[in-house]
Design a protein around this motif. Sequence first.
Motif, PDB file in Angstrom:
ATOM      1  N   LYS A  23      40.738  50.663 -44.750  1.00 40.85           N
ATOM      2  CA  LYS A  23      40.579  49.328 -45.331  1.00 40.85           C
ATOM      3  C   LYS A  23      39.144  48.822 -45.136  1.00 40.85           C
ATOM      4  O   LYS A  23      38.569  48.209 -46.027  1.00 40.85           O
ATOM      5  CB  LYS A  23      41.602  48.366 -44.734  1.00 40.85           C
ATOM      6  CG  LYS A  23      43.031  48.754 -45.127  1.00 40.85           C
ATOM      7  CD  LYS A  23      44.042  47.794 -44.644  1.00 40.85           C
ATOM      8  CE  LYS A  23      45.469  48.236 -44.884  1.00 40.85           C
ATOM      9  NZ  LYS A  23      45.801  48.779 -46.171  1.00 40.85           N
ATOM     10  N   LYS A  26      36.692  50.087 -47.671  1.00 38.79           N
ATOM     11  CA  LYS A  26      36.733  49.299 -48.916  1.00 38.79           C
ATOM     12  C   LYS A  26      36.061  47.942 -48.717  1.00 38.79           C
ATOM     13  O   LYS A  26      35.343  47.461 -49.592  1.00 38.79           O
ATOM     14  CB  LYS A  26      38.175  49.133 -49.381  1.00 38.79           C
ATOM     15  CG  LYS A  26      38.798  50.450 -49.812  1.00 38.79           C
ATOM     16  CD  LYS A  26      40.262  50.302 -50.141  1.00 38.79           C
ATOM     17  CE  LYS A  26      40.829  51.672 -50.492  1.00 38.79           C
ATOM     18  NZ  LYS A  26      42.273  51.736 -50.379  1.00 38.79           N
ATOM     19  N   ASP A 152      44.697  41.966 -51.244  1.00 36.03           N
ATOM     20  CA  ASP A 152      44.556  43.008 -52.265  1.00 36.03           C
ATOM     21  C   ASP A 152      44.632  44.405 -51.648  1.00 36.03           C
ATOM     22  O   ASP A 152      45.061  45.353 -52.302  1.00 36.03           O
ATOM     23  CB  ASP A 152      43.212  42.869 -52.994  1.00 36.03           C
ATOM     24  CG  ASP A 152      43.073  41.520 -53.670  1.00 36.03           C
ATOM     25  OD1 ASP A 152      44.109  40.912 -54.006  1.00 36.03           O
ATOM     26  OD2 ASP A 152      41.929  41.076 -53.862  1.00 36.03           O
ATOM     27  N   LEU A 153      44.198  44.529 -50.407  1.00 37.88           N
ATOM     28  CA  LEU A 153      44.180  45.834 -49.737  1.00 37.88           C
ATOM     29  C   LEU A 153      45.515  46.161 -49.069  1.00 37.88           C
ATOM     30  O   LEU A 153      45.764  47.297 -48.705  1.00 37.88           O
ATOM     31  CB  LEU A 153      43.102  45.854 -48.647  1.00 37.88           C
ATOM     32  CG  LEU A 153      41.667  45.681 -49.084  1.00 37.88           C
ATOM     33  CD1 LEU A 153      40.757  45.603 -47.866  1.00 37.88           C
ATOM     34  CD2 LEU A 153      41.240  46.834 -49.982  1.00 37.88           C
ATOM     35  N   GLN A 154      46.342  45.160 -48.906  1.00 38.18           N
ATOM     36  CA  GLN A 154      47.562  45.279 -48.120  1.00 38.18           C
ATOM     37  C   GLN A 154      48.756  45.546 -49.033  1.00 38.18           C
ATOM     38  O   GLN A 154      49.235  44.652 -49.692  1.00 38.18           O
ATOM     39  CB  GLN A 154      47.742  43.961 -47.347  1.00 38.18           C
ATOM     40  CG  GLN A 154      48.746  43.987 -46.278  1.00 38.18           C
ATOM     41  CD  GLN A 154      48.306  44.820 -45.094  1.00 38.18           C
ATOM     42  OE1 GLN A 154      47.349  45.566 -45.128  1.00 38.18           O
ATOM     43  NE2 GLN A 154      49.034  44.710 -44.036  1.00 38.18           N
ATOM     44  N   SER A 155      49.250  46.774 -49.056  1.00 38.54           N
ATOM     45  CA  SER A 155      50.406  47.071 -49.896  1.00 38.54           C
ATOM     46  C   SER A 155      51.713  46.800 -49.154  1.00 38.54           C
ATOM     47  O   SER A 155      52.712  46.455 -49.747  1.00 38.54           O
ATOM     48  CB  SER A 155      50.356  48.526 -50.362  1.00 38.54           C
ATOM     49  OG  SER A 155      50.215  49.389 -49.250  1.00 38.54           O
ATOM     50  N   GLU A 156      51.688  46.965 -47.832  1.00 36.94           N
ATOM     51  CA  GLU A 156      52.867  46.691 -47.016  1.00 36.94           C
ATOM     52  C   GLU A 156      52.394  46.172 -45.665  1.00 36.94           C
ATOM     53  O   GLU A 156      51.247  46.379 -45.288  1.00 36.94           O
ATOM     54  CB  GLU A 156      53.711  47.954 -46.857  1.00 36.94           C
ATOM     55  CG  GLU A 156      52.950  49.111 -46.247  1.00 36.94           C
ATOM     56  CD  GLU A 156      53.697  50.427 -46.374  1.00 36.94           C
ATOM     57  OE1 GLU A 156      53.799  51.123 -45.353  1.00 36.94           O
ATOM     58  OE2 GLU A 156      54.164  50.751 -47.466  1.00 36.94           O
TER      59      GLU A 156
END
Length: 187
Positions: A23, A26, A152-156
């Motif tokens: 993360k 990015k 935006d970077l956190q899917s779960e």
Amino acid sequence: MQQTHFFFAVKIPKEIKLLIKEKCDKLKQILPFSTWVHHEDLHITLAFLGNAPSEKLSNAIDNVNLALIGSNGFHLEMNKLGIFGKEDAPRIFWLDTKESTALEAVRNKVFTACTEAGFQLETRQFKPHITLARKWKGDQRFHKELLDVWMDLQSEPLLFNINEVVLYQTHLDKAPKYEPKTIYLLE
């Protein structure tokens, strides 16, 4: 001889450090900070001792060992990004955790054990966080909305177990720069 510092911290599991590193890779493209923390140095500080005389350090090590007997491991969940310092040019960029009474309890045990060993510790309210980067160097002023990028970077949810408290020694001339000196296992 280079001055060295010591601090007690919660150890972040290796697989979580690697996820945070991904993360941060990015985030580096979006957020220009001067220095990004080496992923192996990620931790949550419980008590910063500074330049510790050996007798006081030895007492703190013993006190923390006694204080943590019977302490259980616990779960933490990463929450959101934040900053310390000036709002338009932050000094510290961090990731915090959702509130945890277990983390608070372990921190209080370590903090008290260190003060009983004779250390003068930071008295500001405990704000558990993982420092990701230092010193804003953007051409533009920093804006708090930039912190929303975490969503935006956190899917779960980023959940993990904590089962170690570590006494680290700082080596400013190395990367990673924090060397584990004493490890305390939580049950």
